[in-house]
Design a protein around this motif. Structure first.
Motif, PDB file in Angstrom:
ATOM      1  N   LEU A   1      54.219  42.069  56.444  1.00  0.00           N
ATOM      2  CA  LEU A   1      55.251  41.045  56.263  1.00  0.00           C
ATOM      3  C   LEU A   1      55.718  41.005  54.816  1.00  0.00           C
ATOM      4  CD1 LEU A   1      53.806  37.960  58.206  1.00  0.00           C
ATOM      5  CD2 LEU A   1      55.844  39.265  58.831  1.00  0.00           C
ATOM      6  N   SER A   2      57.013  40.742  54.618  1.00  0.00           N
ATOM      7  CA  SER A   2      57.489  40.337  53.301  1.00  0.00           C
ATOM      8  C   SER A   2      57.551  38.814  53.305  1.00  0.00           C
ATOM      9  CB  SER A   2      58.868  40.934  53.005  1.00  0.00           C
ATOM     10  OG  SER A   2      59.816  40.501  53.965  1.00  0.00           O
ATOM     11  N   SER A   3      57.230  38.224  52.177  1.00  0.00           N
ATOM     12  CA  SER A   3      57.111  36.770  52.176  1.00  0.00           C
ATOM     13  C   SER A   3      57.597  36.174  50.870  1.00  0.00           C
ATOM     14  CB  SER A   3      55.655  36.349  52.412  1.00  0.00           C
ATOM     15  OG  SER A   3      54.832  36.810  51.362  1.00  0.00           O
ATOM     16  N   GLU A   4      57.881  34.895  50.917  1.00  0.00           N
ATOM     17  CA  GLU A   4      58.155  34.091  49.739  1.00  0.00           C
ATOM     18  C   GLU A   4      57.258  32.865  49.824  1.00  0.00           C
ATOM     19  OE1 GLU A   4      62.178  32.559  49.744  1.00  0.00           O
ATOM     20  OE2 GLU A   4      62.289  32.648  51.942  1.00  0.00           O
ATOM     21  N   ILE A   5      56.650  32.506  48.717  1.00  0.00           N
ATOM     22  CA  ILE A   5      55.744  31.369  48.686  1.00  0.00           C
ATOM     23  C   ILE A   5      56.292  30.338  47.717  1.00  0.00           C
ATOM     24  CG2 ILE A   5      53.400  30.566  48.193  1.00  0.00           C
ATOM     25  CD1 ILE A   5      52.388  33.355  48.824  1.00  0.00           C
ATOM     26  N   VAL A   6      56.435  29.122  48.197  1.00  0.00           N
ATOM     27  CA  VAL A   6      56.906  28.017  47.378  1.00  0.00           C
ATOM     28  C   VAL A   6      55.814  26.962  47.307  1.00  0.00           C
ATOM     29  CG1 VAL A   6      58.533  26.088  47.254  1.00  0.00           C
ATOM     30  CG2 VAL A   6      59.352  28.369  47.826  1.00  0.00           C
ATOM     31  N   VAL A   7      55.466  26.561  46.098  1.00  0.00           N
ATOM     32  CA  VAL A   7      54.529  25.469  45.875  1.00  0.00           C
ATOM     33  C   VAL A   7      55.323  24.275  45.355  1.00  0.00           C
ATOM     34  CG1 VAL A   7      52.566  24.630  44.518  1.00  0.00           C
ATOM     35  CG2 VAL A   7      52.542  26.954  45.452  1.00  0.00           C
ATOM     36  N   ILE A   8      55.187  23.147  46.005  1.00  0.00           N
ATOM     37  CA  ILE A   8      55.848  21.929  45.545  1.00  0.00           C
ATOM     38  C   ILE A   8      54.802  21.056  44.869  1.00  0.00           C
ATOM     39  CG2 ILE A   8      57.107  19.857  46.212  1.00  0.00           C
ATOM     40  CD1 ILE A   8      58.344  21.384  48.474  1.00  0.00           C
ATOM     41  N   ASP A   9      55.038  20.752  43.604  1.00  0.00           N
ATOM     42  CA  ASP A   9      54.140  19.883  42.853  1.00  0.00           C
ATOM     43  C   ASP A   9      54.630  18.453  43.024  1.00  0.00           C
ATOM     44  OD1 ASP A   9      52.417  18.657  41.128  1.00  0.00           O
ATOM     45  OD2 ASP A   9      52.740  20.029  39.454  1.00  0.00           O
ATOM     46  N   ASN A  10      53.897  17.679  43.796  1.00  0.00           N
ATOM     47  CA  ASN A  10      54.327  16.316  44.107  1.00  0.00           C
ATOM     48  C   ASN A  10      53.895  15.301  43.054  1.00  0.00           C
ATOM     49  OD1 ASN A  10      55.739  14.611  45.951  1.00  0.00           O
ATOM     50  ND2 ASN A  10      53.795  13.827  46.733  1.00  0.00           N
ATOM     51  N   LEU A  11      53.255  15.766  41.999  1.00  0.00           N
ATOM     52  CA  LEU A  11      52.925  14.911  40.862  1.00  0.00           C
ATOM     53  C   LEU A  11      53.664  15.441  39.644  1.00  0.00           C
ATOM     54  CD1 LEU A  11      49.066  14.429  41.357  1.00  0.00           C
ATOM     55  CD2 LEU A  11      50.902  12.857  41.979  1.00  0.00           C
ATOM     56  N   PRO A  12      54.205  14.576  38.793  1.00  0.00           N
ATOM     57  CA  PRO A  12      55.064  15.028  37.688  1.00  0.00           C
ATOM     58  C   PRO A  12      54.312  15.585  36.486  1.00  0.00           C
ATOM     59  CG  PRO A  12      54.904  12.643  37.684  1.00  0.00           C
ATOM     60  CD  PRO A  12      54.156  13.108  38.908  1.00  0.00           C
ATOM     61  N   ASP A  13      53.023  15.897  36.631  1.00  0.00           N
ATOM     62  CA  ASP A  13      52.266  16.351  35.467  1.00  0.00           C
ATOM     63  C   ASP A  13      52.352  17.860  35.232  1.00  0.00           C
ATOM     64  OD1 ASP A  13      50.742  17.291  37.555  1.00  0.00           O
ATOM     65  OD2 ASP A  13      49.022  15.978  37.177  1.00  0.00           O
ATOM     66  N   GLY A  14      52.926  18.608  36.193  1.00  0.00           N
ATOM     67  CA  GLY A  14      53.085  20.038  36.017  1.00  0.00           C
ATOM     68  C   GLY A  14      51.813  20.841  36.172  1.00  0.00           C
ATOM     69  N   ALA A  15      50.758  20.220  36.658  1.00  0.00           N
ATOM     70  CA  ALA A  15      49.470  20.919  36.749  1.00  0.00           C
ATOM     71  C   ALA A  15      49.485  22.046  37.766  1.00  0.00           C
ATOM     72  CB  ALA A  15      48.363  19.921  37.079  1.00  0.00           C
ATOM     73  N   ALA A  16      50.274  21.917  38.830  1.00  0.00           N
ATOM     74  CA  ALA A  16      50.301  22.955  39.853  1.00  0.00           C
ATOM     75  C   ALA A  16      50.821  24.267  39.290  1.00  0.00           C
ATOM     76  CB  ALA A  16      51.150  22.502  41.037  1.00  0.00           C
ATOM     77  N   ALA A  17      51.851  24.195  38.435  1.00  0.00           N
ATOM     78  CA  ALA A  17      52.405  25.415  37.841  1.00  0.00           C
ATOM     79  C   ALA A  17      51.356  26.139  37.006  1.00  0.00           C
ATOM     80  CB  ALA A  17      53.629  25.076  36.996  1.00  0.00           C
ATOM     81  N   LYS A  18      50.547  25.401  36.270  1.00  0.00           N
ATOM     82  CA  LYS A  18      49.482  26.015  35.479  1.00  0.00           C
ATOM     83  C   LYS A  18      48.423  26.637  36.387  1.00  0.00           C
ATOM     84  CE  LYS A  18      50.105  22.626  31.765  1.00  0.00           C
ATOM     85  NZ  LYS A  18      49.484  21.493  31.037  1.00  0.00           N
ATOM     86  N   ALA A  19      48.135  25.974  37.503  1.00  0.00           N
ATOM     87  CA  ALA A  19      47.090  26.454  38.402  1.00  0.00           C
ATOM     88  C   ALA A  19      47.454  27.774  39.058  1.00  0.00           C
ATOM     89  CB  ALA A  19      46.799  25.407  39.476  1.00  0.00           C
ATOM     90  N   VAL A  20      48.754  28.009  39.314  1.00  0.00           N
ATOM     91  CA  VAL A  20      49.156  29.220  40.030  1.00  0.00           C
ATOM     92  C   VAL A  20      49.765  30.262  39.095  1.00  0.00           C
ATOM     93  CG1 VAL A  20      49.468  27.963  42.177  1.00  0.00           C
ATOM     94  CG2 VAL A  20      51.425  28.263  40.642  1.00  0.00           C
ATOM     95  N   ALA A  21      49.630  30.068  37.800  1.00  0.00           N
ATOM     96  CA  ALA A  21      50.107  31.078  36.852  1.00  0.00           C
ATOM     97  C   ALA A  21      49.424  32.406  37.171  1.00  0.00           C
ATOM     98  CB  ALA A  21      49.791  30.652  35.428  1.00  0.00           C
ATOM     99  N   GLY A  22      50.215  33.463  37.258  1.00  0.00           N
ATOM    100  CA  GLY A  22      49.678  34.770  37.611  1.00  0.00           C
ATOM    101  C   GLY A  22      49.938  35.149  39.055  1.00  0.00           C
ATOM    102  N   PHE A  23      50.330  34.184  39.887  1.00  0.00           N
ATOM    103  CA  PHE A  23      50.695  34.471  41.277  1.00  0.00           C
ATOM    104  C   PHE A  23      52.215  34.585  41.404  1.00  0.00           C
ATOM    105  CE2 PHE A  23      46.591  32.312  41.801  1.00  0.00           C
ATOM    106  CZ  PHE A  23      45.943  33.193  42.661  1.00  0.00           C
ATOM    107  N   ASP A  24      52.657  35.387  42.350  1.00  0.00           N
ATOM    108  CA  ASP A  24      54.089  35.542  42.602  1.00  0.00           C
ATOM    109  C   ASP A  24      54.545  34.421  43.529  1.00  0.00           C
ATOM    110  OD1 ASP A  24      56.668  36.437  42.782  1.00  0.00           O
ATOM    111  OD2 ASP A  24      56.222  38.066  44.188  1.00  0.00           O
ATOM    112  N   VAL A  25      54.696  33.250  42.966  1.00  0.00           N
ATOM    113  CA  VAL A  25      55.135  32.081  43.727  1.00  0.00           C
ATOM    114  C   VAL A  25      56.199  31.341  42.937  1.00  0.00           C
ATOM    115  CG1 VAL A  25      52.851  31.846  44.791  1.00  0.00           C
ATOM    116  CG2 VAL A  25      53.427  30.477  42.791  1.00  0.00           C
ATOM    117  N   HIS A  26      56.937  30.503  43.627  1.00  0.00           N
ATOM    118  CA  HIS A  26      57.931  29.641  42.991  1.00  0.00           C
ATOM    119  C   HIS A  26      57.407  28.208  43.035  1.00  0.00           C
ATOM    120  CE1 HIS A  26      60.828  32.952  43.127  1.00  0.00           C
ATOM    121  NE2 HIS A  26      60.388  33.156  44.350  1.00  0.00           N
ATOM    122  N   VAL A  27      57.488  27.524  41.934  1.00  0.00           N
ATOM    123  CA  VAL A  27      57.009  26.149  41.852  1.00  0.00           C
ATOM    124  C   VAL A  27      58.195  25.206  41.707  1.00  0.00           C
ATOM    125  CG1 VAL A  27      55.579  24.497  40.590  1.00  0.00           C
ATOM    126  CG2 VAL A  27      54.821  26.876  40.818  1.00  0.00           C
TER     127      VAL A  27
END
Length: 282
Positions: free
Chosen positions: A41-67
């Motif tokens: 499969l080809s895929s796209e992964i989107v992570v939605i950070d529902n808290l405004p602290d931006g911690a999710a973006a730091k947690a997934v740094a290095g993965f091919d995902v969109h935050v």
């Protein structure tokens, strides 16, 4: 790497939407586990950070995902709709961040949906950390079901027949089977069907949006099934059950009232197990 905006992979087959509400520590393991599930499969992964602290973006740094970051916290249904709108693939998987893939290929589930156009929503097998099966499907509930659960029905030595029927005792099944609704930890469906019923109802802040989605799909002639060959670990938290009168508990009660109010006096649609592929299959 993780991106806060930008393009998606070209013509992906599957969009995976993961909503994080302080689940930063769980995100890396969840995303890393998906590689074998995405074979062919080809895929796209989107992570939605529902808290405004931006911690999710730091947690997934290095993965091919969109935050995608929310300026303010919103409900699960609103986040699901936002994630779907931000993607383009013809198939959607809404996945909890507290899950990790264990067995099975998503391509097989997608092919199953292709073969059975009257199935609109697929769940998988969920297991706990100790390996036990989680009951992640039910029949459509009557108001008596959540009331009984509130009085500890899961631990009663004897349960009324109506309650047992509503909870659909699971057992171990190797082949796909029909249910009424499935938990929102893993929801696989066609984008066309998601859009056909208008996505999730954003009036639900938390809880019952998955029941409501399956109900509206059923009213549109689309069944909900379990595809057991796909297996995910799920750290099932049930915050509302642990803390009565907490904010999550209030959301749960409010969502139940919203779900049941327009349905009082109306029988749920019958369980859909019709053959739709011409060979006697599901």
């Amino acid at each position: 790497m993780a991106h806060e905006s930008g393009g998606h992979c070209q013509d992906p087959d599957l969009a995976i939407v993961i909503i994080s509400h302080g689940h930063d520590a769980m995100l890396p393991a969840c995303i890393a586990s998906l590689q074998p599930a995405l074979t062919e499969l080809s895929s796209e992964i989107v992570v939605i950070d529902n808290l405004p602290d931006g911690a999710a973006a730091k947690a997934v740094a290095g993965f091919d995902v969109h935050v995608l970051r929310n300026d303010r916290s919103v409900g699960f249904a609103a986040n699901v709709n936002r994630g779907a709108a931000a993607t383009t693939a013809p198939f959607l998987l809404f996945l909890n961040p507290d899950t990790e893939h264990r067995e099975g290929r998503l391509i097989d589930a997608i092919r199953f949906l292709d073969e059975h156009p009257r199935i609109g929503l697929l769940g998988c097998t969920l297991v706990s950390e100790n390996g036990t099966l989680q009951q992640n499907f039910r029949r459509f509930p009557s108001p008596a079901v959540p009331i009984a659960r509130g009085f500890g029905a899961e631990h009663w030595p004897w349960r009324p027949a109506w309650y047992t029927r509503a909870t659909m005792p699971m057992g171990r099944r190797a082949t796909p089977f029909a249910v009424d609704w499935i938990f929102g930890a893993f929801l696989l469906m066609r984008r066309a069907d998601f859009e056909r019923v208008g996505g999730m109802d954003e009036r639900y802040r938390l809880y019952y949006e998955d029941v409501d989605l399956a109900w509206r799909l059923r009213r549109a002639g689309l069944a909900t099934w379990i595809f057991p060959a796909i297996r995910f670990l799920h750290v099932h938290q049930r915050a509302s059950a642990r803390r009565p009168f907490s904010r999550a508990w209030c959301w749960h009660v409010g969502s139940a009232l919203r779900y049941f109010a327009p349905r009082v006096g109306h029988a749920p649609p019958p369980l859909m197990e019709p053959p739709d592929n011409g060979d006697g299959g599901p």
